[in-house]
Design a protein around this motif. Structure first.
Motif, PDB file in Angstrom:
ATOM      1  N   THR A   1       0.855  -1.194   0.000  1.00  8.55           N
ATOM      2  CA  THR A   1       0.000   0.000   0.000  1.00  8.55           C
ATOM      3  C   THR A   1       0.887   1.238   0.000  1.00  8.55           C
ATOM      4  O   THR A   1       1.381   1.652   1.055  1.00  8.55           O
ATOM      5  CB  THR A   1      -0.929   0.017   1.234  1.00  8.55           C
ATOM      6  N   ARG A   2       1.092   1.824  -1.163  1.00 10.36           N
ATOM      7  CA  ARG A   2       1.982   2.979  -1.301  1.00 10.36           C
ATOM      8  C   ARG A   2       1.665   4.054  -0.247  1.00 10.36           C
ATOM      9  O   ARG A   2       0.526   4.423  -0.044  1.00 10.36           O
ATOM     10  CB  ARG A   2       1.865   3.577  -2.688  1.00 10.36           C
TER      11      ARG A   2
ATOM     12  N   SER B   1      -5.928   3.599  -1.442  1.00  9.15           N
ATOM     13  CA  SER B   1      -5.514   3.521  -2.832  1.00  9.15           C
ATOM     14  C   SER B   1      -6.744   3.421  -3.728  1.00  9.15           C
ATOM     15  O   SER B   1      -7.786   2.913  -3.306  1.00  9.15           O
ATOM     16  CB  SER B   1      -4.620   2.289  -3.015  1.00  9.15           C
TER      17      SER B   1
ATOM     18  N   THR C   1      -8.440   1.486  -5.712  1.00  9.23           N
ATOM     19  CA  THR C   1      -8.518   0.074  -6.053  1.00  9.23           C
ATOM     20  C   THR C   1      -9.825  -0.505  -5.527  1.00  9.23           C
ATOM     21  O   THR C   1     -10.427   0.064  -4.609  1.00  9.23           O
ATOM     22  CB  THR C   1      -7.323  -0.697  -5.454  1.00  9.23           C
TER      23      THR C   1
END
Length: 186
Positions: A109-110, A164, A166
């Motif tokens: 998870t950036r 994110s 997503t």
């Protein structure tokens, strides 16, 4: 030379009964070695982020191991990660597979890898749910993290989509984890 078996079975009692968790080590699923050094996490961790692998599910160990090897290969060879992204993976076979484990920073998870544990369910859970056994095993893994002091007792639980753009962990799985203890809106 006999193969050293590093897995273990841990049983925890929940309000709905006993759940045994088997951790399949990196050596057991024959993980590639990381490509370079990976930073250590600062323990205890305050966040758990749940995702799905957006692949087909697996219901037996041999199939799960094959899927995890493919995920690791794709993440390393195509995405350029130094290792598999997740700290742990959960199969519908009822096993926990060690990714980067409790001590290494993930790549799941950036912007949130250095302060979280990433647990990914193997499969796509937009319309279908993981098995009840897989869900219970994930809860057991989290409880074991708290018991070991790897997770703080006040950890917060999130879905990947909260950080994110997503669909992960899929609509069905996301609806389930929103009912778990420690789930947080942020």
């Amino acid at each position: 030379m006999a193969k050293l078996i590093l897995s273990f079975c841990l049983c925890l009692i929940w309000t709905f009964g006993a759940t045994c968790m088997q951790l399949i080590s990196r050596s057991e699923w024959q993980a590639q070695e990381p490509d370079g050094d990976i930073d250590n996490l600062r323990i205890p961790i305050d966040k758990v982020i749940i995702s799905h692998t957006a692949s087909g599910p697996c219901n037996e160990r041999r199939v799960c191991e094959g899927k995890i090897k493919n995920i690791q290969k794709q993440q390393m060879d195509i995405l350029g990660f130094s290792d598999i992204a997740y700290n742990f993976l959960i199969g519908n076979d009822g096993n926990v597979y060690e990714g980067r484990g409790w001590s290494k920073v993930g790549a799941h998870t950036r912007g949130h890898n250095a302060d979280s544990i990433g647990i990914s369910f193997i499969g796509t859970f937009s319309y279908e749910e993981p098995t009840e056994n897989a869900l219970n095993i994930a809860k057991s893994l989290i409880a074991e993290g708290v018991r070991l002091g790897k997770l703080s007792s006040g950890y917060k639980l999130f879905g990947h989509r909260q950080f994110s753009s997503t669909d992960s962990p899929g609509d069905s799985l996301y609806a389930i984890i929103k009912k778990w203890p420690h789930w947080s809106k942020k």
